[in-house]
Design a protein around this motif. Structure first.
Motif, mmCIF file in Angstrom:
data_model
loop_
_atom_site.group_PDB
_atom_site.id
_atom_site.type_symbol
_atom_site.label_atom_id
_atom_site.label_comp_id
_atom_site.label_asym_id
_atom_site.label_seq_id
_atom_site.Cartn_x
_atom_site.Cartn_y
_atom_site.Cartn_z
ATOM 1 N N ALA A 346 -5.348 3.213 -8.402
ATOM 2 C CA ALA A 346 -3.950 3.232 -7.953
ATOM 3 C C ALA A 346 -3.866 3.443 -6.449
ATOM 4 N N ARG A 347 -4.704 4.331 -5.924
ATOM 5 C CA ARG A 347 -4.697 4.597 -4.484
ATOM 6 C C ARG A 347 -5.138 3.366 -3.691
ATOM 7 N N ALA A 348 -6.110 2.616 -4.230
ATOM 8 C CA ALA A 348 -6.537 1.374 -3.555
ATOM 9 C C ALA A 348 -5.368 0.409 -3.432
ATOM 10 N N SER A 349 -4.580 0.277 -4.498
ATOM 11 C CA SER A 349 -3.403 -0.596 -4.435
ATOM 12 C C SER A 349 -2.394 -0.078 -3.416
ATOM 13 N N ASP A 350 -2.185 1.234 -3.399
ATOM 14 C CA ASP A 350 -1.238 1.818 -2.445
ATOM 15 C C ASP A 350 -1.651 1.510 -1.011
ATOM 16 N N THR A 425 -6.159 -5.942 3.172
ATOM 17 C CA THR A 425 -6.840 -5.227 2.085
ATOM 18 C C THR A 425 -6.789 -3.722 2.317
ATOM 19 N N GLU A 426 -7.176 -2.975 1.299
ATOM 20 C CA GLU A 426 -7.109 -1.517 1.359
ATOM 21 C C GLU A 426 -8.252 -0.888 2.122
ATOM 22 N N THR A 427 -9.281 -1.685 2.460
ATOM 23 C CA THR A 427 -10.483 -1.076 3.020
ATOM 24 C C THR A 427 -10.509 -1.040 4.549
ATOM 25 N N GLU A 428 -9.519 -1.607 5.199
ATOM 26 C CA GLU A 428 -9.515 -1.643 6.667
ATOM 27 C C GLU A 428 -8.760 -0.446 7.249
ATOM 28 N N SER A 429 -9.241 0.035 8.371
ATOM 29 C CA SER A 429 -8.655 1.216 9.012
ATOM 30 C C SER A 429 -7.464 0.838 9.888
ATOM 31 N N LYS A 430 -6.674 1.838 10.229
ATOM 32 C CA LYS A 430 -5.545 1.623 11.134
ATOM 33 C C LYS A 430 -6.034 1.102 12.481
#
Length: 481
Positions: A346-350, A425-430
């Motif tokens: 769920a957090r990955a989707s968020d 995607t969810e894996t990239e940083s700000k």
């Protein structure tokens, strides 16, 4: 870079193998023996290492660079999953072990892993059962369309059409057509499927509606309850293209809202490698009424707790791939689900949704954003505002190559003129998102002041702008001048 054959120097060697204990002349028929030495490159070990290391540096990969590639979702693949898939108990297992006499005893771990993967995918999606057979998302789509056809055939329904919205993924019409259906397209309204447009084409000949949710605009389909009611009225099925499922993992189970078939792209959803020709995996889940038609054999858990492959499914559409599909890819997906758990998925989707909306806000005011509202995991912008400067989406994409980025998806979906589709995607940083957006904004600013350098890009790569049609039809596969 020269090929290994052009680097070859007569007599140069890296390793001198010892002669075999038994000469081939005593092991093979004379007519099968080579008369002349093979024409292999002659190189030192250092030559070979430098050659292939150099080739690896030419490869653009997600481990080293950012892919803002909308729809195709190139996200980071955790390295612990590579470890899981490389465990000797899996890698040294022959694909046919479970089919040999007493072979199932040697394959219990693999069969249990497959069974567990199917159960977890059912839990995540809300479907009744899954097959791991399909070896890619596109094959999963075709499998799903064949399951739709099998369901209606078994019921005696005369169904000939599949409805595909213009906001669905581009492969949906091809999959439906390959399964023997006539494709009916309907237009979106305000970026999502219009129930009124669906009602206009809906009759007893419609077998299914193929939906992508969120769709290719990155928008959630808010009219699902109305759509499901319409489809049920004519016994039509609802197909879920799971390419964008990474936006809603554990935020919505598609089986709970009325979808009958779902395929998942594990490289998009579960962090397994993207294809590039392979490997891939596109498991397909179905609601209870379609379970009898799933591909066989299927893994079942016996009463004694052991696992086995079973073929006793008379209504099955058959086997759609050898050896239960790409087994090691599904192992990685299993590791991903077990490692993250319900809260982690769920957090990955968020995070995927948060990153996309953050980029959308950074870029608004610099590019047109036709549906500029809260999006899901991706959004579509347009370079149409740069038309007065004769700059197109293609030019921005080429200029980004000079900045060291992979280009975003361009000219898809077709319903947005000069489209650029972004998915961080969810894996990239700000920090990565800030750097990319700042570089893109600098390109846009330059395009408005001095478009010539942008139209000429790229200038730092080994090749400039190619005639892409000619490059595909007349490929040069040598480095000969």
């Amino acid at each position: 870079m020269k090929t290994v054959f052009r680097q070859s120097v007569p007599g140069r060697t890296g390793v001198v193998p010892s002669l075999p204990e038994k000469r081939a002349s005593g092991m093979l028929p004379k007519e099968l023996l080579r008369q002349n030495a093979p024409k292999l490159p002659e190189m030192s070990e250092l030559d070979v290492v430098r050659h292939f290391t150099g080739l690896s540096r030419l490869n653009y990969c997600v481990d080293g660079n950012f892919y803002p590639l909308g729809s195709c979702t190139m996200k980071y693949n955790p390295k612990f999953m590579e470890h899981v898939a490389s465990l000797p108990g899996f890698t040294q297992l022959h694909p046919l072990h479970a089919r040999l006499p007493q072979g199932e005893t040697l394959a219990q771990g693999a069969l249990e892993a497959m069974y567990m993967t199917e159960q977890l995918l059912c839990e995540v999606t809300g479907m009744g059962a899954f097959t791991l057979n399909p070896m890619a998302g596109a094959q999963g789509e075709l499998t799903g369309a064949l399951l739709v056809a099998a369901y209606h055939k078994a019921k005696g329904n005369k169904k000939t059409k599949v409805v595909c919205p213009d906001s669905a993924h581009g492969t949906n019409p091809a999959s439906a057509a390959l399964a023997g259906f006539e494709v009916v397209n309907i237009a979106s309204k305000d970026g999502i499927v219009d129930p009124a447009a669906l009602a206009e084409v809906l009759d007893d000949s419609v077998a299914a509606l193929m939906m992508t949710c969120p769709n290719t605009l990155g928008l959630f389909e808010k009219k699902l309850p109305e759509i499901v009611t319409l489809l049920r009225s004519v016994d039509a099925l609802l197909y879920y293209d799971g390419a964008n499922f990474n936006a809603i993992m554990w935020r919505m189970r598609v089986g709970d809202v009325g979808f009958d078939v779902v395929h998942l792209n594990l490289h998009k959803t579960m962090g397994t490698p993207h294809g590039g020709g392979g490997p891939g995996a596109g498991p397909v889940g179905v609601s209870e009424r379609l379970i009898p038609f799933l591909p066989s054999p299927r893994v079942r858990k016996n009463d004694d707790g052991t696992y086995a492959l079973h073929d006793d499914y008379p209504d099955s559409i058959g086997n759609v791939a050898p050896f239960q599909g790409n087994f090691c890819v599904t192992l990685k997906a299993l590791g991903y689900m077990l490692r993250l758990g319900k809260e982690g998925l769920a957090r990955a989707s968020d995070y995927a949704v948060l990153n996309a909306n953050y980029m959308r806000k950074l870029l608004e005011g610099h590019l047109d954003i036709p549906f500029n509202r809260i999006c899901m995991h991706e959004f579509v912008a347009s370079a149409a505002n740069l038309a007065p400067y004769h700059v197109r989406a293609l030019d921005l994409a080429k200029a980004l190559l000079d900045k060291g980025y992979h280009a975003p998806t361009i000219y898809f979906p077709l319903i947005v003129k000069e489209s650029l589709m972004f998915e961080p995607t969810e894996t990239e940083s700000k920090e990565t998102l800030d750097r990319f957006c700042n570089d893109l904004i600098a390109i846009i600013d330059l395009a408005e002041k001095d478009p010539a350098p942008i139209i000429a890009a790229p200038v730092t790569l080994p090749v400039r702008r190619l005639d892409e049609t000619k490059a595909a039809k007349e490929m040069v596969l040598t480095d000969e001048p």
